[in-house]
Design a protein around this motif. Structure first.
Motif, PDB file in Angstrom:
ATOM      1  N   LYS A  72      29.308  50.124  48.432  1.00 17.02           N
ATOM      2  CA  LYS A  72      27.952  49.635  48.212  1.00 17.02           C
ATOM      3  C   LYS A  72      27.899  48.114  48.330  1.00 17.02           C
ATOM      4  O   LYS A  72      26.953  47.571  48.897  1.00 17.02           O
ATOM      5  N   ASP A  73      28.916  47.422  47.830  1.00 18.35           N
ATOM      6  CA  ASP A  73      28.953  45.963  47.953  1.00 18.35           C
ATOM      7  C   ASP A  73      29.013  45.536  49.419  1.00 18.35           C
ATOM      8  O   ASP A  73      28.311  44.609  49.828  1.00 18.35           O
ATOM      9  N   LEU A  74      29.839  46.208  50.208  1.00 23.31           N
ATOM     10  CA  LEU A  74      29.925  45.896  51.640  1.00 23.31           C
ATOM     11  C   LEU A  74      28.598  46.177  52.339  1.00 23.31           C
ATOM     12  O   LEU A  74      28.142  45.385  53.163  1.00 23.31           O
ATOM     13  N   ALA A  75      27.993  47.292  52.003  1.00 22.93           N
ATOM     14  CA  ALA A  75      26.702  47.645  52.600  1.00 22.93           C
ATOM     15  C   ALA A  75      25.632  46.629  52.208  1.00 22.93           C
ATOM     16  O   ALA A  75      24.802  46.231  53.041  1.00 22.93           O
ATOM     17  N   ALA A  76      25.652  46.176  50.967  1.00 23.08           N
ATOM     18  CA  ALA A  76      24.664  45.195  50.504  1.00 23.08           C
ATOM     19  C   ALA A  76      24.813  43.881  51.257  1.00 23.08           C
ATOM     20  O   ALA A  76      23.817  43.294  51.691  1.00 23.08           O
ATOM     21  N   GLU A  77      26.037  43.432  51.417  1.00 21.42           N
ATOM     22  CA  GLU A  77      26.255  42.177  52.152  1.00 21.42           C
ATOM     23  C   GLU A  77      25.807  42.320  53.603  1.00 21.42           C
ATOM     24  O   GLU A  77      25.169  41.420  54.151  1.00 21.42           O
ATOM     25  N   ALA A  78      26.118  43.455  54.211  1.00 20.71           N
ATOM     26  CA  ALA A  78      25.736  43.678  55.605  1.00 20.71           C
ATOM     27  C   ALA A  78      24.222  43.764  55.764  1.00 20.71           C
ATOM     28  O   ALA A  78      23.657  43.161  56.693  1.00 20.71           O
ATOM     29  N   LEU A  79      23.546  44.471  54.876  1.00 19.29           N
ATOM     30  CA  LEU A  79      22.091  44.561  54.962  1.00 19.29           C
ATOM     31  C   LEU A  79      21.458  43.202  54.695  1.00 19.29           C
ATOM     32  O   LEU A  79      20.489  42.814  55.351  1.00 19.29           O
ATOM     33  N   LEU A 108      29.564  43.524  63.844  1.00 15.24           N
ATOM     34  CA  LEU A 108      29.384  42.175  64.393  1.00 15.24           C
ATOM     35  C   LEU A 108      30.165  41.120  63.624  1.00 15.24           C
ATOM     36  O   LEU A 108      30.865  40.300  64.214  1.00 15.24           O
ATOM     37  N   HIS A 109      30.042  41.137  62.296  1.00 12.33           N
ATOM     38  CA  HIS A 109      30.608  40.072  61.465  1.00 12.33           C
ATOM     39  C   HIS A 109      31.881  40.463  60.728  1.00 12.33           C
ATOM     40  O   HIS A 109      32.604  39.587  60.259  1.00 12.33           O
ATOM     41  N   GLY A 110      32.112  41.755  60.542  1.00 11.76           N
ATOM     42  CA  GLY A 110      33.210  42.194  59.688  1.00 11.76           C
ATOM     43  C   GLY A 110      32.830  41.977  58.232  1.00 11.76           C
ATOM     44  O   GLY A 110      31.841  41.309  57.915  1.00 11.76           O
ATOM     45  N   SER A 111      33.615  42.529  57.335  1.00 12.20           N
ATOM     46  CA  SER A 111      33.269  42.416  55.916  1.00 12.20           C
ATOM     47  C   SER A 111      33.364  40.975  55.422  1.00 12.20           C
ATOM     48  O   SER A 111      32.512  40.515  54.669  1.00 12.20           O
ATOM     49  N   ASP A 112      34.379  40.254  55.859  1.00 11.22           N
ATOM     50  CA  ASP A 112      34.520  38.857  55.430  1.00 11.22           C
ATOM     51  C   ASP A 112      33.395  37.988  55.977  1.00 11.22           C
ATOM     52  O   ASP A 112      32.891  37.104  55.287  1.00 11.22           O
ATOM     53  N   GLY A 113      32.991  38.254  57.206  1.00 14.02           N
ATOM     54  CA  GLY A 113      31.910  37.480  57.810  1.00 14.02           C
ATOM     55  C   GLY A 113      30.584  37.703  57.110  1.00 14.02           C
ATOM     56  O   GLY A 113      29.813  36.755  56.903  1.00 14.02           O
ATOM     57  N   CYS A 114      30.310  38.945  56.738  1.00  8.43           N
ATOM     58  CA  CYS A 114      29.074  39.240  56.004  1.00  8.43           C
ATOM     59  C   CYS A 114      29.079  38.526  54.659  1.00  8.43           C
ATOM     60  O   CYS A 114      28.091  37.908  54.271  1.00  8.43           O
ATOM     61  N   ALA A 115      30.213  38.588  53.958  1.00  5.87           N
ATOM     62  CA  ALA A 115      30.320  37.922  52.657  1.00  5.87           C
ATOM     63  C   ALA A 115      30.120  36.416  52.802  1.00  5.87           C
ATOM     64  O   ALA A 115      29.452  35.790  51.973  1.00  5.87           O
ATOM     65  N   ALA A 116      30.668  35.832  53.849  1.00  6.19           N
ATOM     66  CA  ALA A 116      30.520  34.398  54.076  1.00  6.19           C
ATOM     67  C   ALA A 116      29.063  34.020  54.336  1.00  6.19           C
ATOM     68  O   ALA A 116      28.568  33.000  53.833  1.00  6.19           O
TER      69      ALA A 116
END
Length: 82
Positions: free
Chosen positions: A6-13, A39-47
């Motif tokens: 859910k955290d990964l999905a939230a960052e991506a959305l 497109l961004h990967g999990s680290d890219g979305c978080a950044a």
């Protein structure tokens, strides 16, 4: 594990171009999450999320609240899996 998903999905959305005014369907939300993770990967979305919270905290808080509302029901809560 569900909370990590859910955290990964939230960052991506959050970093997607979908806007609350679009009233996106569940499918549109799922597609946006998938596209941003690819497109961004999990680290890219978080950044990107961190950057927005640093640059525009008042807007970022409102967007993250909307993101969490949108993901309710899309990512199954842990107790629903038992």
């Amino acid at each position: 594990m569900i909370s990590i998903v859910k955290d990964l999905a939230a960052e991506a959305l959050f970093v997607s171009s979908i806007q609350p005014s679009e009233c996106p369907t569940r499918k549109a939300v799922e597609q946006a999450v998938t596209a941003m993770l690819l497109l961004h990967g999990s680290d890219g979305c978080a950044a990107e999320v961190a950057t927005e919270f640093g640059d525009h905290p008042e807007v970022a808080v409102r967007r993250m609240h909307w993101v969490n509302e949108e993901l309710t029901g899309v990512v199954a809560p842990a107790h629903a899996l038992t």
